[in-house]
Design an enzyme around this catalytic site. Structure first.
Site, PDB file in Angstrom:
ATOM      1  CE  LYS A  49      -4.202  -0.381   4.627  1.00  0.00           C
ATOM      2  NZ  LYS A  49      -5.483   0.338   4.838  1.00  0.00           N
TER       3      LYS A  49
ATOM      4  CG  HIS B  42      -2.165  -0.787   1.068  1.00  0.00           C
ATOM      5  ND1 HIS B  42      -2.223  -2.112   1.401  1.00  0.00           N
ATOM      6  CD2 HIS B  42      -3.396  -0.469   0.591  1.00  0.00           C
ATOM      7  CE1 HIS B  42      -3.432  -2.579   1.148  1.00  0.00           C
ATOM      8  NE2 HIS B  42      -4.162  -1.611   0.654  1.00  0.00           N
TER       9      HIS B  42
END
Length: 232
Positions: free
Chosen positions: A135, A131
């Site tokens: 995040k 990600h």
């Protein structure tokens, strides 16, 4: 439909853009500095806030009779409490670790593959998720959902970050630039490997799925998942 957005970051703005294209109206944008919320003007709330705000947002919506769709991850230690509160108040709630339609089909594929692989003791399963660097939680909620799907359909009993015991699923986490989300499940033996992979190209799929879930939820009571929305 009149939508209240709880959390107005990148996902909130993407949902706003798609909502207008689908002839919906954004009547509230709730962020950290918001003081007052007109719950009576909201047909459905969509929550993409932060782990420390999600439960209070959900509870407030339910208390005011507003159906709520939540895609915030990292707060699931309070999920059972949210479900109990929703049922007590006869409210409506959908939580999903990932609202992408493709990911929810991927969840189903993951569980079916886990059932097929369960009798084959020479294969070990592992996972990798990638990600963007912003995040907050690791592993992702999507990775945890995938791991739980394997655990429910095999002899594995837990997941862990990094090196795993015989009965654990090892999850490797990477944070790179602006990657929207990539998840890989791998079954490996001495002779071969089987991979299934989902790659998000942008955030639009997450936003679209959340809107579809909100459209489906209005007028209903109960606690639902994307399986209900997609009739899987």
């Amino acid at each position: 439909m009149k939508i209240g957005l709880f959390g107005y970051g990148k996902m909130g703005r993407m949902i706003e853009q798609l909502a207008v294209e689908r002839n919906h109206q954004i009547v509230a944008k709730v962020d950290v500095d918001t003081q007052q919320i007109d719950f009576q003007s909201i047909d459905c709330a969509i929550d993409f806030s932060t782990p420390d705000a999600a439960f209070d947002n959900i509870k407030s919506c339910i208390d005011h009779g507003v159906p709520v769709v939540s895609g915030t991850t990292g707060w699931l230690d309070q999920y059972d409490e949210a479900v109990a509160h929703c049922k007590q108040k006869n409210g409506a709630l959908i939580y999903a670790s990932n609202f992408s339609l493709g990911v929810n089909l991927f969840f189903e594929l993951n569980e079916k593959l886990a059932k097929m692989m369960a009798p084959l003791e020479n294969y070990r399963v592992s996972m990798e998720e990638v990600h963007h660097v912003h995040k907050l939680d690791a592993p992702s909620g999507t990775a945890i959902t995938l791991a739980e799907g394997i655990i429910e359909n095999s002899d594995y009993n837990n997941w862990t970050l990094g090196k795993a015991k015989e009965t654990e699923i090892a999850i490797k986490v990477k944070r790179e630039n602006e990657v929207p989300g990539t998840h890989v499940v791998t079954y490996k033996s001495e002779v071969d490997s089987i991979d299934i992979k989902h790659t998000a190209h942008n955030r639009k799929g997450f936003a679209l799925g959340a809107l579809i879930a909100a459209e489906w939820l209005v007028g209903k009571t109960g606690v639902f998942t994307m399986r209900d929305v997609l009739n899987l």
